[in-house]
Design a protein around this motif. Structure first.
Motif, PDB file in Angstrom:
ATOM      1  N   SER A 227       0.795  -1.230   0.000  1.00 54.10           N
ATOM      2  CA  SER A 227       0.000   0.000   0.000  1.00 54.10           C
ATOM      3  C   SER A 227       0.826   1.278   0.000  1.00 54.10           C
ATOM      4  O   SER A 227       0.318   2.328  -0.398  1.00 54.10           O
ATOM      5  N   LEU A 228       2.072   1.214   0.447  1.00 52.56           N
ATOM      6  CA  LEU A 228       2.875   2.426   0.598  1.00 52.56           C
ATOM      7  C   LEU A 228       4.282   2.214   0.035  1.00 52.56           C
ATOM      8  O   LEU A 228       4.839   1.126   0.141  1.00 52.56           O
TER       9      LEU A 228
ATOM     10  N   TYR B  36      -0.958  14.772   7.531  1.00 52.45           N
ATOM     11  CA  TYR B  36      -0.699  13.975   6.335  1.00 52.45           C
ATOM     12  C   TYR B  36      -1.562  14.525   5.190  1.00 52.45           C
ATOM     13  O   TYR B  36      -2.510  15.287   5.399  1.00 52.45           O
TER      14      TYR B  36
ATOM     15  N   TYR C  42      -4.354  13.798   2.526  1.00 49.54           N
ATOM     16  CA  TYR C  42      -5.449  12.845   2.304  1.00 49.54           C
ATOM     17  C   TYR C  42      -6.250  13.228   1.070  1.00 49.54           C
ATOM     18  O   TYR C  42      -6.403  14.414   0.740  1.00 49.54           O
TER      19      TYR C  42
ATOM     20  N   ASP D 228      -8.359   8.304   2.132  1.00 56.10           N
ATOM     21  CA  ASP D 228      -7.116   7.599   1.816  1.00 56.10           C
ATOM     22  C   ASP D 228      -5.933   8.553   1.979  1.00 56.10           C
ATOM     23  O   ASP D 228      -5.937   9.677   1.452  1.00 56.10           O
ATOM     24  N   CYS D 229      -4.907   8.091   2.685  1.00 52.24           N
ATOM     25  CA  CYS D 229      -3.685   8.870   2.857  1.00 52.24           C
ATOM     26  C   CYS D 229      -2.826   8.674   1.614  1.00 52.24           C
ATOM     27  O   CYS D 229      -2.480   7.543   1.257  1.00 52.24           O
ATOM     28  N   VAL D 230      -2.483   9.778   0.944  1.00 51.96           N
ATOM     29  CA  VAL D 230      -1.691   9.680  -0.282  1.00 51.96           C
ATOM     30  C   VAL D 230      -0.227  10.062  -0.071  1.00 51.96           C
ATOM     31  O   VAL D 230       0.637   9.599  -0.812  1.00 51.96           O
TER      32      VAL D 230
ATOM     33  N   TYR E  79       7.989   3.865   0.617  1.00 44.95           N
ATOM     34  CA  TYR E  79       8.728   4.724   1.547  1.00 44.95           C
ATOM     35  C   TYR E  79      10.042   5.185   0.944  1.00 44.95           C
ATOM     36  O   TYR E  79      10.689   4.460   0.176  1.00 44.95           O
TER      37      TYR E  79
ATOM     38  N   CYS F 219       6.616   9.098   2.334  1.00 45.87           N
ATOM     39  CA  CYS F 219       6.036   7.928   1.692  1.00 45.87           C
ATOM     40  C   CYS F 219       4.810   8.348   0.901  1.00 45.87           C
ATOM     41  O   CYS F 219       4.236   9.417   1.140  1.00 45.87           O
ATOM     42  N   ARG F 220       4.427   7.492  -0.046  1.00 47.26           N
ATOM     43  CA  ARG F 220       3.281   7.780  -0.898  1.00 47.26           C
ATOM     44  C   ARG F 220       2.411   6.532  -1.022  1.00 47.26           C
ATOM     45  O   ARG F 220       2.872   5.400  -0.874  1.00 47.26           O
ATOM     46  N   ARG F 221       1.157   6.767  -1.323  1.00 50.76           N
ATOM     47  CA  ARG F 221       0.225   5.675  -1.569  1.00 50.76           C
ATOM     48  C   ARG F 221       0.564   5.016  -2.901  1.00 50.76           C
ATOM     49  O   ARG F 221       0.852   5.687  -3.892  1.00 50.76           O
TER      50      ARG F 221
ATOM     51  N   THR G  63      -8.403   5.666  -5.520  1.00 56.75           N
ATOM     52  CA  THR G  63      -8.311   6.447  -4.289  1.00 56.75           C
ATOM     53  C   THR G  63      -9.616   7.192  -4.045  1.00 56.75           C
ATOM     54  O   THR G  63     -10.279   7.624  -4.992  1.00 56.75           O
TER      55      THR G  63
END
Length: 348
Positions: free
Chosen positions: A159-160, A272, A274, A336-338, A162, A325-327, A332
């Motif tokens: 999902s991420l 963050y 979103y 959702d945290c992007v 980093y 980090c990115r989604r 999306t």
């Protein structure tokens, strides 16, 4: 010691945790005691690989990977280390769990297929609980009391993605901060992240370490269901430097010097970036890992495939910082945290 940690673990092993020398074997997680394990379980057990090396007096270190089953770099690093280390390389005690949540590792999932358990949310665990809780209980009640340090290797999973980094949580005792930061510098990743608390709170391994008085460091390496060679290489050299720094290895197992470590603070979760759209769409990032973003900057766009003539909605950073980090999934929607951001700053 908590009441739960006084319970006798139902996980058994042929290894003697306190024996001198190098031992390889399994922790045997009984499945018959857990009634959701499946129709074909019978009296089966789940094998959890474990290696112990003990030689003379010195510090104790627990190395873990596979806390989440589909985070691969740490598992490879620890398997390489297991094959390399000899008893004479150790001064003190080393315990290695390369597949800590073995059911999740076997299923190639973040969480256990047996009970949907996230090991990094289950501490202190329960000897009479489900499989994941039983693993957490054994780690906190049997392994952590035998060590001074715990190094837990994580990656971005599916999902991420980093910016590869080592991570410490700010110790509750201010006089221990300098020592914790020194671990980041010796590990020598280009980015060292200082967080105010673990995402998993007291249920994470860092919570268990604090209860047991154990110093903790983790990583975030790679992403996307694959293995980053550069992240493995950097972290592998960093880990052997760290083991020598804390005094558990008798020789330096690398000639590579650490990179200069840039210390960043992760911003609070409310800062963050979103997605904030009621309709799910395709997220197009406009910035990448390591980029500096400013408050109110448009950092991405969400495109709507059901109405392709509609203008994409912008995703705006509420605060400035460096993209840590990115989604990964493009699909999306709201909540959702992007992006997660970090900032430079003086350590108090």
């Amino acid at each position: 010691m908590t009441e739960l940690s006084r319970q006798a673990s139902r996980i058994w092993t042929e290894l003697d945790f306190d024996a001198v020398g190098k031992q390889v074997g399994y922790l045997r997680l009984p499945l018959a005691v857990y009634d959701r394990s499946g129709d074909d379980v019978g009296y089966n057990y789940e094998p959890i690989p474990i290696v112990t090396i003990r030689n003379g007096e010195g510090p104790g270190v627990l190395l873990m990977a596979g806390n989440h089953g589909n985070e691969y770099e740490g598992q490879i690093i620890l398997m390489n280390l297991i094959r390399t280390l000899r008893t004479e390389d150790i001064r003190g005690r080393l315990i290695i769990l390369p597949a800590a949540n073995a059911p999740a590792v076997r299923a190639d999932r973040r969480i256990s297929p047996l009970d949907d358990g996230n090991l990094n949310r289950q501490f202190p665990g329960d000897a009479e609980g489900g499989p994941t809780s039983m693993i957490a209980h054994l780690i906190e009640s049997e392994l952590l009391p035998r060590v001074d340090y715990a190094f837990d290797l994580h990656s971005g999973s599916l999902s991420l993605e980093y910016l590869p980094c080592a991570v410490i949580a700010r110790p509750p005792q201010p006089d221990r901060l300098e020592g914790a930061v020194s671990l980041l510098r010796v590990f020598g990743m280009p980015i060292g992240m200082v967080v105010e608390h673990s995402t998993g709170g007291d249920g994470a391994l860092i919570g268990a370490c604090r209860r047991q008085g154990v110093q903790h460091l983790s990583t975030e390496l790679g992403a996307g269901g694959t293995v980053s060679h550069s992240a493995v290489e950097m972290a592998q050299h960093g880990l052997v430097r760290l083991l020598h720094h804390v005094g558990v290895t008798t020789r330096v197992l690398t000639d590579r010097a650490p990179s200069e470590c840039r210390l960043l603070h992760r911003v609070p979760a409310r800062q963050y970036v979103y997605a904030d759209t009621s309709e799910r769409g395709l997220f197009e990032p406009l910035v990448g890992l390591g980029d500096e973003v400013a408050a109110e900057q448009i950092v991405g766009r969400i495109h709507f495939t059901t109405t392709p003539w509609r203008e994409p909605e912008p995703v705006v950073a509420k605060t400035g910082g460096i993209v840590l980090c990115r989604r990964i999934p493009a699909r999306t929607g709201r909540g959702d945290c992007v992006f997660v951001l970090g900032r430079d700053g003086q350590l108090p």
